[in-house]
Motif scaffolding. Structure first.
Motif, mmCIF file in Angstrom:
data_model
loop_
_atom_site.group_PDB
_atom_site.id
_atom_site.type_symbol
_atom_site.label_atom_id
_atom_site.label_comp_id
_atom_site.label_asym_id
_atom_site.label_seq_id
_atom_site.Cartn_x
_atom_site.Cartn_y
_atom_site.Cartn_z
ATOM 1 N N ARG A 178 0.729 -1.256 0.004
ATOM 2 C CA ARG A 178 0.022 0.278 -0.034
ATOM 3 C C ARG A 178 0.665 1.214 -0.005
ATOM 4 N N LEU A 179 2.056 1.331 0.779
ATOM 5 C CA LEU A 179 2.593 2.494 1.025
ATOM 6 C C LEU A 179 3.137 3.080 -0.364
ATOM 7 N N PRO A 180 3.821 2.415 -1.297
ATOM 8 C CA PRO A 180 4.331 2.965 -2.586
ATOM 9 C C PRO A 180 3.484 3.921 -3.411
ATOM 10 N N GLN A 181 1.995 3.833 -3.228
ATOM 11 C CA GLN A 181 0.984 4.417 -3.932
ATOM 12 C C GLN A 181 1.011 5.981 -3.480
ATOM 13 N N TYR A 182 1.540 6.002 -2.319
ATOM 14 C CA TYR A 182 1.428 7.564 -1.647
ATOM 15 C C TYR A 182 2.670 8.290 -2.141
ATOM 16 N N GLY A 183 2.634 9.567 -2.436
ATOM 17 C CA GLY A 183 3.567 10.483 -2.921
ATOM 18 C C GLY A 183 4.187 11.268 -1.538
ATOM 19 N N ARG A 184 3.517 11.158 -0.426
ATOM 20 C CA ARG A 184 3.955 11.891 0.620
ATOM 21 C C ARG A 184 3.540 11.145 1.994
ATOM 22 N N ARG A 185 4.568 10.648 2.805
ATOM 23 C CA ARG A 185 4.237 9.710 3.898
ATOM 24 C C ARG A 185 4.862 10.219 5.256
ATOM 25 N N LEU A 186 3.985 10.571 6.147
ATOM 26 C CA LEU A 186 4.271 11.347 7.429
ATOM 27 C C LEU A 186 4.022 10.296 8.394
ATOM 28 N N VAL A 187 5.278 10.401 9.520
ATOM 29 C CA VAL A 187 5.129 9.465 10.593
ATOM 30 C C VAL A 187 4.851 10.392 11.822
ATOM 31 N N ALA A 188 3.662 9.943 12.580
ATOM 32 C CA ALA A 188 3.492 10.373 13.898
ATOM 33 C C ALA A 188 3.882 9.598 14.837
ATOM 34 N N HIS A 189 5.018 9.748 15.425
ATOM 35 C CA HIS A 189 5.769 9.108 16.407
ATOM 36 C C HIS A 189 6.325 9.928 17.467
ATOM 37 N N PRO A 190 6.246 9.409 18.948
ATOM 38 C CA PRO A 190 6.793 10.359 19.830
ATOM 39 C C PRO A 190 8.403 10.325 19.564
ATOM 40 N N ARG A 191 9.126 11.372 20.079
ATOM 41 C CA ARG A 191 10.312 11.763 19.883
ATOM 42 C C ARG A 191 11.423 10.671 20.764
ATOM 43 N N ARG A 192 12.217 10.152 20.287
ATOM 44 C CA ARG A 192 12.971 9.066 20.781
ATOM 45 C C ARG A 192 14.645 9.435 20.689
ATOM 46 N N GLU A 193 14.988 8.972 21.614
ATOM 47 C CA GLU A 193 16.722 9.285 21.711
ATOM 48 C C GLU A 193 17.439 8.930 20.487
ATOM 49 N N GLY A 194 18.015 9.626 19.678
ATOM 50 C CA GLY A 194 18.680 9.393 18.681
ATOM 51 C C GLY A 194 18.132 9.199 17.411
#
Length: 206
Positions: A178-194
């Motif tokens: 599914r993912l390849p069909q999207y031109g822009r992909r955003l990740v909503a994830h808590p900030r992690r060290e590094g």
């Protein structure tokens, strides 16, 4: 309880061919028009037909009630061709299945934000039991409850396009197919060290 709505939404099956819909006095939508909007005969309100379109000039007509019964409501939305078409949002959401109770609470919020499709999948911390949520069953009653939760959010947002819900527990194949069909992909994830959001985004785009 009286529901507060930003747009009164109707199922296509509730509408006649002439663009009218009749709701009983005890319907929460009727109560909203009577108690919250205090609309009189001939007043215009915001209404819509799910997956069909919307109107900002639906006409209110109160039907005669009994001696002790409040009146029913008839709405005239006009010819179906005059409705503003329902535009499906161009944003989809990939959601790791949360606990069933949280899932039920999330659906109205997701719908109100404007999402075209919700992909529900498993992640490292997703327990198999989460997928036993009654909202994910395939029987008619469960599907109606799932749709009702989404429509609740749409009524607040004033939209009419009902989000699709696709369940696929295989995250890896879902990302591959599914993912390849999207031109822009955003990740909503808590900030992690590094590892911050920018690094994750670059990894996905690569």
């Amino acid at each position: 309880a009286v529901a507060c709505l930003n747009r009164l939404l109707l199922e296509p099956s509730e509408c006649a061919g002439d663009g009218t819909a009749t709701l009983p006095a005890d319907d929460p939508r009727t109560q909203h028009v009577r108690v919250v909007l205090r609309a009189r005969d001939g007043a215009s309100i915001r209404a819509g037909v799910l997956d069909r379109g919307s109107s900002d000039e639906a006409t209110v007509c109160w039907l005669p009630g009994g001696a002790d019964d409040p009146p029913g409501l008839r709405l005239a939305l006009g010819e179906p061709s005059r409705l503003r078409p329902a535009e499906r949002p161009r944003i989809d959401l990939l959601l790791a299945m949360p606990r069933p109770l949280q899932f039920g609470r999330l659906l109205p919020m997701v719908a109100s934000l404007g999402v075209g499709t919700v992909y529900v999948t498993a992640a490292a911390k997703t327990e198999k039991s989460f997928f036993s949520s009654h909202l994910l069953r395939e029987d008619q009653a469960a599907q109606q409850q799932l749709r009702a939760a989404l429509v609740e959010g749409l009524a607040q947002a004033g939209d009419t396009a009902v989000p699709r819900v696709v369940v696929d527990r295989r995250l890896r194949s879902l990302l591959r197919d599914r993912l390849p069909q999207y031109g822009r992909r955003l990740v909503a994830h808590p900030r992690r060290e590094g590892r911050d959001a920018r690094t994750v985004g670059e990894a996905l785009s690569g």
